[in-house]
Design a protein around this motif. Structure first.
Motif, PDB file in Angstrom:
ATOM      1  N   LEU A  89      -6.303  19.804 -10.365  1.00  0.00           N
ATOM      2  CA  LEU A  89      -5.336  20.676 -11.162  1.00  0.00           C
ATOM      3  C   LEU A  89      -5.413  20.572 -12.734  1.00  0.00           C
ATOM      4  CD1 LEU A  89      -2.460  18.904  -9.072  1.00  0.00           C
ATOM      5  CD2 LEU A  89      -3.380  21.262  -8.660  1.00  0.00           C
ATOM      6  N   ALA A  90      -6.042  19.616 -12.980  1.00  0.00           N
ATOM      7  CA  ALA A  90      -6.096  19.506 -14.579  1.00  0.00           C
ATOM      8  C   ALA A  90      -7.090  18.383 -14.962  1.00  0.00           C
ATOM      9  CB  ALA A  90      -4.825  19.317 -15.353  1.00  0.00           C
ATOM     10  N   HIS A  91      -7.991  18.457 -15.976  1.00  0.00           N
ATOM     11  CA  HIS A  91      -8.697  17.245 -16.530  1.00  0.00           C
ATOM     12  C   HIS A  91      -8.978  17.511 -18.069  1.00  0.00           C
ATOM     13  CE1 HIS A  91     -12.397  19.758 -17.095  1.00  0.00           C
ATOM     14  NE2 HIS A  91     -11.816  20.319 -16.005  1.00  0.00           N
ATOM     15  N   THR A  92      -8.715  16.255 -18.535  1.00  0.00           N
ATOM     16  CA  THR A  92      -8.798  16.069 -20.038  1.00  0.00           C
ATOM     17  C   THR A  92      -9.883  15.058 -20.426  1.00  0.00           C
ATOM     18  OG1 THR A  92      -6.659  14.835 -20.278  1.00  0.00           O
ATOM     19  CG2 THR A  92      -6.499  16.847 -20.683  1.00  0.00           C
ATOM     20  N   LEU A  93     -10.216  15.147 -21.485  1.00  0.00           N
ATOM     21  CA  LEU A  93     -11.354  14.021 -21.872  1.00  0.00           C
ATOM     22  C   LEU A  93     -11.394  13.820 -23.360  1.00  0.00           C
ATOM     23  CD1 LEU A  93     -14.022  12.604 -20.437  1.00  0.00           C
ATOM     24  CD2 LEU A  93     -15.209  14.357 -21.469  1.00  0.00           C
ATOM     25  N   TYR A  94     -11.517  12.636 -23.755  1.00  0.00           N
ATOM     26  CA  TYR A  94     -11.714  12.426 -25.187  1.00  0.00           C
ATOM     27  C   TYR A  94     -12.933  11.562 -25.386  1.00  0.00           C
ATOM     28  CZ  TYR A  94     -11.372  10.793 -29.937  1.00  0.00           C
ATOM     29  OH  TYR A  94     -11.741  10.429 -31.304  1.00  0.00           O
ATOM     30  N   SER A  95     -14.223  11.695 -26.070  1.00  0.00           N
ATOM     31  CA  SER A  95     -14.963  11.108 -26.230  1.00  0.00           C
ATOM     32  C   SER A  95     -15.401  10.471 -27.470  1.00  0.00           C
ATOM     33  CB  SER A  95     -16.468  12.101 -26.337  1.00  0.00           C
ATOM     34  OG  SER A  95     -17.487  11.384 -26.783  1.00  0.00           O
ATOM     35  N   GLN A  96     -15.531   9.141 -27.582  1.00  0.00           N
ATOM     36  CA  GLN A  96     -15.379   8.036 -28.703  1.00  0.00           C
ATOM     37  C   GLN A  96     -16.767   8.250 -29.444  1.00  0.00           C
ATOM     38  OE1 GLN A  96     -14.506   4.249 -27.124  1.00  0.00           O
ATOM     39  NE2 GLN A  96     -12.768   4.933 -26.453  1.00  0.00           N
ATOM     40  N   ILE A  97     -17.774   9.318 -29.312  1.00  0.00           N
ATOM     41  CA  ILE A  97     -19.083   9.347 -29.772  1.00  0.00           C
ATOM     42  C   ILE A  97     -18.857   8.881 -31.523  1.00  0.00           C
ATOM     43  CG2 ILE A  97     -20.852  10.877 -30.550  1.00  0.00           C
ATOM     44  CD1 ILE A  97     -20.994  11.677 -27.719  1.00  0.00           C
ATOM     45  N   LYS A  98     -18.226   9.733 -31.968  1.00  0.00           N
ATOM     46  CA  LYS A  98     -18.015   9.569 -33.460  1.00  0.00           C
ATOM     47  C   LYS A  98     -17.700   8.296 -33.832  1.00  0.00           C
ATOM     48  CE  LYS A  98     -16.815  14.334 -34.886  1.00  0.00           C
ATOM     49  NZ  LYS A  98     -15.812  14.821 -33.970  1.00  0.00           N
ATOM     50  N   LEU A  99     -16.739   7.669 -33.062  1.00  0.00           N
ATOM     51  CA  LEU A  99     -16.365   6.100 -33.608  1.00  0.00           C
ATOM     52  C   LEU A  99     -17.442   5.149 -33.499  1.00  0.00           C
ATOM     53  CD1 LEU A  99     -13.722   4.487 -33.843  1.00  0.00           C
ATOM     54  CD2 LEU A  99     -13.781   4.194 -31.384  1.00  0.00           C
ATOM     55  N   SER A 106     -11.958  -0.411 -26.768  1.00  0.00           N
ATOM     56  CA  SER A 106     -10.884  -0.797 -26.063  1.00  0.00           C
ATOM     57  C   SER A 106      -9.884  -0.146 -26.654  1.00  0.00           C
ATOM     58  CB  SER A 106     -10.845  -2.210 -25.964  1.00  0.00           C
ATOM     59  OG  SER A 106     -11.832  -2.600 -25.334  1.00  0.00           O
ATOM     60  N   ARG A 107      -9.832  -0.620 -28.166  1.00  0.00           N
ATOM     61  CA  ARG A 107      -8.431   0.215 -28.928  1.00  0.00           C
ATOM     62  C   ARG A 107      -8.413   1.535 -28.957  1.00  0.00           C
ATOM     63  NH1 ARG A 107      -9.919  -2.902 -34.485  1.00  0.00           N
ATOM     64  NH2 ARG A 107     -10.699  -4.808 -33.671  1.00  0.00           N
ATOM     65  N   ASP A 108      -9.502   2.086 -28.829  1.00  0.00           N
ATOM     66  CA  ASP A 108      -9.419   3.645 -28.875  1.00  0.00           C
ATOM     67  C   ASP A 108      -8.875   4.113 -27.507  1.00  0.00           C
ATOM     68  OD1 ASP A 108      -9.845   5.513 -31.018  1.00  0.00           O
ATOM     69  OD2 ASP A 108     -11.178   6.626 -29.683  1.00  0.00           O
ATOM     70  N   HIS A 109      -9.211   3.591 -26.479  1.00  0.00           N
ATOM     71  CA  HIS A 109      -8.888   3.935 -24.912  1.00  0.00           C
ATOM     72  C   HIS A 109      -7.226   3.665 -25.040  1.00  0.00           C
ATOM     73  CE1 HIS A 109     -12.426   4.747 -22.941  1.00  0.00           C
ATOM     74  NE2 HIS A 109     -12.757   3.442 -22.967  1.00  0.00           N
ATOM     75  N   ASP A 161     -17.082   4.600 -23.126  1.00  0.00           N
ATOM     76  CA  ASP A 161     -16.758   5.261 -24.563  1.00  0.00           C
ATOM     77  C   ASP A 161     -16.109   6.803 -24.088  1.00  0.00           C
ATOM     78  OD1 ASP A 161     -19.106   6.389 -23.644  1.00  0.00           O
ATOM     79  OD2 ASP A 161     -19.933   6.366 -25.748  1.00  0.00           O
ATOM     80  N   GLU A 162     -15.607   7.070 -23.177  1.00  0.00           N
ATOM     81  CA  GLU A 162     -15.054   7.934 -22.937  1.00  0.00           C
ATOM     82  C   GLU A 162     -13.746   7.957 -22.127  1.00  0.00           C
ATOM     83  OE1 GLU A 162     -18.388  11.122 -23.414  1.00  0.00           O
ATOM     84  OE2 GLU A 162     -18.526   9.294 -22.171  1.00  0.00           O
ATOM     85  N   THR A 163     -12.510   8.439 -22.618  1.00  0.00           N
ATOM     86  CA  THR A 163     -11.360   8.371 -21.951  1.00  0.00           C
ATOM     87  C   THR A 163     -11.195   9.524 -21.248  1.00  0.00           C
ATOM     88  OG1 THR A 163     -10.509   7.445 -24.038  1.00  0.00           O
ATOM     89  CG2 THR A 163      -8.694   7.488 -22.312  1.00  0.00           C
ATOM     90  N   GLY A 164     -10.924   9.508 -19.787  1.00  0.00           N
ATOM     91  CA  GLY A 164     -10.896  10.760 -19.020  1.00  0.00           C
ATOM     92  C   GLY A 164      -9.607  10.757 -18.391  1.00  0.00           C
ATOM     93  N   VAL A 165      -8.971  11.837 -18.151  1.00  0.00           N
ATOM     94  CA  VAL A 165      -7.878  11.813 -17.280  1.00  0.00           C
ATOM     95  C   VAL A 165      -7.727  12.981 -16.320  1.00  0.00           C
ATOM     96  CG1 VAL A 165      -5.397  11.939 -17.597  1.00  0.00           C
ATOM     97  CG2 VAL A 165      -6.273  10.393 -18.933  1.00  0.00           C
ATOM     98  N   ALA A 166      -7.495  12.944 -15.125  1.00  0.00           N
ATOM     99  CA  ALA A 166      -7.456  14.095 -14.596  1.00  0.00           C
ATOM    100  C   ALA A 166      -6.208  14.186 -13.421  1.00  0.00           C
ATOM    101  CB  ALA A 166      -8.760  14.332 -13.594  1.00  0.00           C
TER     102      ALA A 166
END
Ligand code: KG4
Ligand code: ZN
Length: 354
Positions: A42-52, A65-68, A23-28
């Motif tokens: 160099l960089a990292h970003t994260l989106y947590s689907q907790i609220k969803l 899956s759809r949120d990713h 339930d986490e989309t993470g990119v680095a």
């Protein structure tokens, strides 16, 4: 795709890491450098689907899956912008190939594979737990193998002997609930919202010492396996018999957390003794638990072993650990064919040496 078809083989260029197993989309983005601080992150970003998922009290795989799908490309763009890079600068792509939710894994794997194919760079599927296990390498003063790793997440509670990167022997595993799962389920049965683990840990800080006591499962016999489902039942009975006040909830949370943390520490000590290692790595979501961190650090000082944790943000799922694990393997010349394969179940011991 074999080596010959790669127009731009990996040569210490930035690696894109993608995490989408749950339930986490993470990119680095990471340029692997064993000597650089943070190993070249160099960089990292994260989106947590907790609220969803909160309304459903747990992760709904199809929604995950759809949120990713919705979040992955914007996060990749964001990470590239943060690092001042374009996709053309990438030297390789690493994505979580398992274990995890199959639909969620497929999102990261398809995007990662497609991007690598379009750019003519190598790509590699990373084992999610290897990512967790190597996350402390992103910190200053990283641990050198051999060490013992306690991997405690929502899906796993494992003690692993790490002889070298990629050479793993599972010393102990959970027979039922994982540590994070036990936190989440216990929180839920006392009416806390999803995800319960961190909320239960916060509540425990307000609990009175000694108001409740729960057992330390499977510590009175030899062995390194865990079992936490009985503890959950003990909590349920205590909660049902109680006045169910806010203070009682906090008191139970405290006693529950103490039982889990004590149990984990007893088994860590045993694993260190059995393997002869003097370094202990803690990783996975439950590694963010402050009580566990402070008690383990104290145990290490007393017994003479050194404890390594990732920063709090890199205990739970993230893209940096996947970029790191993937970059290490890409740097040693490993990558896979251009087919999209994910593994919902995947034995850590079957990984090749890095
Ligand atoms: O590693 P992770 O992000 O995802 C999996 O790979 O499973 O771990 C998530 C788990 C959840 O069960 C969550 O409740 C637990 O880690 N967790 C915690 C804490 N923060 C996250 N458990 C106890 N105390 C915390 N502070
Ligand atoms: Zn995880």
């Amino acid at each position: 795709m074999d080596n010959k078809q790669l127009s731009k083989p990996f040569v210490g260029k930035p690696v894109l890491g993608i995490e989408s197993s749950c339930d986490e989309t993470g990119v680095a983005l990471l340029r692997w450098d064993p000597d650089a601080p943070g190993r070249g992150l160099l960089a990292h970003t994260l989106y947590s689907q907790i609220k969803l998922h909160a309304d459903y009290g747990g992760v709904v795989p199809e929604l995950a899956s759809r949120d990713h799908v919705r979040k992955l490309l914007p996060l990749i763009r964001e990470a590239l912008a943060e690092a001042g890079l374009t996709v053309q600068d990438l030297g390789g792509v690493a994505y979580t190939a398992g274990p995890g939710l199959v639909g969620a894994l497929l999102v990261g794997a398809s995007a990662g594979r497609a991007l690598a194919w379009a750019l003519g760079v190598p790509a590699i599927g990373v084992h999610h737990m290897e990512g967790h296990l190597l996350a402390p390498l992103l910190e200053e003063d990283p641990p050198e193998p051999p060490f013992v790793a306690l991997l405690v997440s929502g899906g796993h509670s494992m003690l692993v002997e790490v002889k070298a990167i990629g050479e793993y022997r599972i010393l102990g595993d959970t027979l039922d609930d994982a540590a994070g799962e036990a936190f989440d389920k216990t929180a839920k049965l006392m009416g806390l919202p999803y995800p319960g683990g961190p909320a239960l840990a916060r509540l425990a800080e307000q609990g009175q010492p000694g108001a409740f006591h729960f057992s330390r499962p499977m510590t009175n016999r030899p062995g390194l396996d865990f079992s936490f489902s009985g503890l959950k039942t003990q909590v349920l009975l205590a909660w049902q018999k109680s006045d169910q006040s806010d203070q009682t909830r906090a008191d139970i949370a405290r006693a529950f957390q103490e039982a889990i943390v004590d149990t984990l520490i007893i088994k860590c000590r045993r694993a260190l003794e059995a393997s002869g290692a003097t370094r202990l790595v803690i990783a996975g979501g439950v590694g963010a638990n402050r009580h566990l961190r402070s008690e383990l650090a104290a145990a290490g000082e007393k017994d003479g072993f050194k404890v390594y944790f990732p920063r709090l943000l890199f205990c739970t799922d993230n893209g940096a650990m996947i970029a790191l694990a993937g970059a290490i393997r890409l740097a040693s010349g490993q990558h896979q064919d251009a087919s999209i394969e994910v593994r919902p179940r995947w034995d850590l011991e079957t990984l090749p040496p890095a």
